[in-house]
Design a protein around this motif. Structure first.
Motif, PDB file in Angstrom:
ATOM      1  N   UNK A 191      69.488  -1.052  27.218  1.00 47.58           N
ATOM      2  CA  UNK A 191      68.717  -1.714  26.617  1.00 47.58           C
ATOM      3  C   UNK A 191      67.454  -1.916  25.721  1.00 47.58           C
ATOM      4  N   UNK A 192      67.396  -1.696  23.758  1.00 47.76           N
ATOM      5  CA  UNK A 192      66.031  -1.842  23.678  1.00 47.76           C
ATOM      6  C   UNK A 192      65.508  -3.099  23.563  1.00 47.76           C
ATOM      7  N   UNK A 193      64.322  -2.632  23.680  1.00 55.77           N
ATOM      8  CA  UNK A 193      62.778  -3.972  24.615  1.00 55.77           C
ATOM      9  C   UNK A 193      62.757  -3.316  25.443  1.00 55.77           C
ATOM     10  N   UNK A 194      62.485  -2.112  26.261  1.00 50.09           N
ATOM     11  CA  UNK A 194      62.637  -1.587  26.935  1.00 50.09           C
ATOM     12  C   UNK A 194      60.827  -0.763  27.403  1.00 50.09           C
ATOM     13  N   UNK A 195      60.455  -0.865  28.755  1.00 48.62           N
ATOM     14  CA  UNK A 195      59.010  -0.242  29.049  1.00 48.62           C
ATOM     15  C   UNK A 195      59.283   0.945  29.565  1.00 48.62           C
ATOM     16  N   UNK A 196      59.047   2.463  29.485  1.00 48.99           N
ATOM     17  CA  UNK A 196      59.241   2.859  30.229  1.00 48.99           C
ATOM     18  C   UNK A 196      57.752   3.904  30.366  1.00 48.99           C
ATOM     19  N   UNK A 197      57.658   3.995  31.815  1.00 51.59           N
ATOM     20  CA  UNK A 197      56.832   4.920  32.450  1.00 51.59           C
ATOM     21  C   UNK A 197      57.147   5.990  32.833  1.00 51.59           C
ATOM     22  N   UNK A 198      56.205   7.328  32.794  1.00 55.81           N
ATOM     23  CA  UNK A 198      56.492   8.299  33.855  1.00 55.81           C
ATOM     24  C   UNK A 198      55.552   9.775  33.956  1.00 55.81           C
ATOM     25  N   UNK A 199      55.275  10.140  35.200  1.00 54.59           N
ATOM     26  CA  UNK A 199      54.812  10.727  35.827  1.00 54.59           C
ATOM     27  C   UNK A 199      54.743  12.669  35.083  1.00 54.59           C
ATOM     28  N   UNK A 200      55.588  12.603  33.820  1.00 48.89           N
ATOM     29  CA  UNK A 200      55.842  13.668  33.612  1.00 48.89           C
ATOM     30  C   UNK A 200      56.425  13.744  32.327  1.00 48.89           C
TER      31      UNK A 200
END
Length: 351
Positions: A315-324
């Motif tokens: 859903x909208x309003x999410x926080x995405x953290x990725x290492x690549x």
């Protein structure tokens, strides 16, 4: 060629010194030189010397079996020597008394002779050998032959490349490390380090060959380890082409000839199973990348390293953290997917 000459030739052909091999194998340098020179008098006990020879040969990628056979011919197993028991030397008997001696002296001499004879009799009885054999040869127990150690192959890559790899404090070089031969074991300590990156320390199972990739993140973040073989095995099977008959179906496929008068309508694109139209944020993974997705309240909606080709909806309003970031694309409200950043870049964004 003797075992010592074979070791020395293999070491010099690989451009290594005895000090280099000593650091890798944890064997003293004077023992390595004694093995190469065939000077067995400077080596420790035979069992330890054979173990050092086997480890030295494996480090140089040599077959230890013929070298151990040559070593056994040069240094055979020792047997204890036995000695025969010897009896005591015979004592000379007493001289007979001379003539012309007084009766008292003769009586004293006779008494002494009797006492000496009795003592000699009991002494000889005590020294008489027992019926059992006098020489006992101890049984020689053969030395146990060390069981052969299985060898597996270890490959390690890293993001970014050029990181230093250690296995149980043994320096394997810098990434990428390709098919490095190591002794098989279940609990091995793997350490990968690079300047400006958080080091990775993991316990890995080396009972079989492994192909690993270390994702080294900036200092202050946790680095991750990916099993490339497991990631490839987890990739989804390709979707069957349109018109293919599923096994077990009774429907016979028919060939449709398109008409030239009325153009056929373009086929509708089926939505990806992992992303539904109700989701406002769709995340597509084109490669392996550790990713964590949290909602506005900070609750973790997803965390892990999905296989390449995976699509997930949120859903909208999410926080995405990725290492690549170069392997992760995000589409919002049906827009075209766009990558989060460059390959190997750690990115945190809110959608």
């Amino acid at each position: 060629m003797s075992f010592g000459a074979a070791l020395k030739q293999a070491r010099e052909s690989q451009g290594l010194t005895t000090q280099d091999v000593a650091l890798r194998t944890k064997i003293r340098g004077d023992y390595l030189r004694a093995l190469e020179d065939g000077n067995t008098s400077l080596l420790p006990e035979r069992t330890f010397a054979r173990s050092y020879l086997q480890r030295y040969a494996r480090e140089l990628s040599l077959d230890p079996a013929p070298l151990l056979a040559d070593f056994d011919r040069s240094v055979p197993a020792s047997a204890e020597m036995t000695q025969s028991l010897r009896g005591p030397a015979a004592r000379p008997g007493p001289r007979a008394p001379g003539r012309g001696l007084s009766p008292a002296l003769l009586a004293g001499v006779a008494t002494g002779v009797i006492v000496l004879a009795a003592g000699g009799y009991y002494a000889l009885s005590a020294l008489r050998p027992a019926p059992a054999p006098a020489v006992v040869t101890p049984a020689v127990t053969p030395e146990p032959t060390p069981a052969p150690v299985a060898t597996v192959r270890l490959s390690v890559s890293s993001v970014p490349a050029g990181a230093r790899v250690y296995l149980d404090n043994r320096d394997l070089g810098v990434t990428p490390v390709r098919s490095f031969p190591v002794d098989a074991r279940r609990n091995a300590q793997l350490r990968v380090e690079a300047t400006g990156r958080a080091p990775l320390k993991e316990t890995v199972d080396l009972s079989r060959s492994r192909n690993l990739r270390a994702q080294l993140r900036p200092t202050g973040q946790n680095s991750a380890l990916v099993d490339l073989n497991a990631a490839r095995a987890a990739r989804p099977a390709p979707t069957p082409a349109t018109g293919t008959v599923t096994p077990g179906s009774s429907t016979t496929p028919t060939t449709t000839t398109p008409t030239t008068t009325t153009p056929a309508a373009p086929p509708a694109v089926a939505p990806t199973p992992a992303a539904t139209p109700a989701q406002a944020v769709n995340v597509t993974f084109s490669g392996a990348s550790w990713t964590r997705v949290t909602d506005a309240a900070g609750r973790v909606l997803y965390q892990g390293t999905p296989p390449a080709g995976t699509v997930k909806g949120f859903p909208k309003g999410v926080t995405i953290r990725t290492g690549n970031a170069g392997a992760v694309k995000v589409a919002v409200n049906g827009a075209a997917p766009a990558p989060l950043g460059q390959a190997g870049q750690v990115v945190t964004r809110t959608f």
